[in-house]
Design a protein around this motif. Sequence first.
Motif, PDB file in Angstrom:
ATOM      1  N   ARG A  96      -6.159   2.472  -0.661  1.00 10.99           N
ATOM      2  CA  ARG A  96      -6.126   2.120   0.754  1.00 10.99           C
ATOM      3  C   ARG A  96      -6.667   0.712   0.959  1.00 10.99           C
ATOM      4  NH1 ARG A  96      -2.448   4.662   2.185  1.00 10.99           N
ATOM      5  NH2 ARG A  96      -2.538   6.900   2.061  1.00 10.99           N
ATOM      6  N   GLU A 104       0.833  -1.199   0.000  1.00 14.02           N
ATOM      7  CA  GLU A 104       0.000   0.000   0.000  1.00 14.02           C
ATOM      8  C   GLU A 104       0.873   1.256   0.000  1.00 14.02           C
ATOM      9  OE1 GLU A 104      -3.820   1.198   2.582  1.00 14.02           O
ATOM     10  OE2 GLU A 104      -1.964   1.113   3.749  1.00 14.02           O
ATOM     11  N   ASN A 119       1.038   4.006  -3.126  1.00 15.71           N
ATOM     12  CA  ASN A 119       0.670   5.412  -2.967  1.00 15.71           C
ATOM     13  C   ASN A 119       1.828   6.349  -3.279  1.00 15.71           C
ATOM     14  OD1 ASN A 119      -2.192   5.549  -2.302  1.00 15.71           O
ATOM     15  ND2 ASN A 119      -1.601   4.223  -0.601  1.00 15.71           N
ATOM     16  N   GLU A 133      -5.375   7.841  -4.334  1.00 14.44           N
ATOM     17  CA  GLU A 133      -4.806   6.921  -3.354  1.00 14.44           C
ATOM     18  C   GLU A 133      -5.467   5.559  -3.432  1.00 14.44           C
ATOM     19  OE1 GLU A 133      -5.268   7.919   0.766  1.00 14.44           O
ATOM     20  OE2 GLU A 133      -7.430   8.105   0.616  1.00 14.44           O
TER      21      GLU A 133
END
Length: 143
Positions: free
Chosen positions: A74, A13, A17, A72
Motif C-alpha cells: 500500500r 499499486e 497487489n 499487500e
Amino acid sequence: MEAAVRKLFERYESFFNRSLGDDVDMDKVASLYASDFIAASPAGVMTGKNDDQLKQVMEQGYARYRAIGTKEMRIRDVRISPIDQHHCLAHVAWTATYAREDQPDTAIDFEVHYLVQKLDDEAKVFGWVSGDEQALLKKHGIG
C-alpha cells in the motif's frame, strides 16, 4: 504532471497487489515502465529494457513475494519533486504487509524513489533508487 504521476502510482499499486494473487498480467505491469530504465540499490546499478526478459524477471519477483508471505503493498504517500516539464522524482512511501505463520501479520514501511517521465499525458517510470530490501526483510525475520 502531478495528476499523471499520482495516476501512475495508483495503477502501480493496483497491478502489484493483483500480481500477489492469481491475477498476473505482465503486459499491464510492463506498461508502467518506459522502454528503457535504470535501477540503483546497495546491490549496484543496472540498466534494462522493457522487454520479455523484464516481464520474466518481474514475474519471478512476484512469485518470490508470494512465497515469503507478502499480502499487500500500500502506498502511504507520494511526494513529487519536479525536474522539468516532462520529468520528476517521485518519492513513494510504501507499507508492505506479510502474513506470518503462528504470528500476527508484519507491516514494514519503506521508500522507493522513482524517476518519472511524462509524455503525451502519460507518466512512466524510467528509473528507481531503493534501499537494501533483503536486509530490511531479514531485520523483520522475513524471507
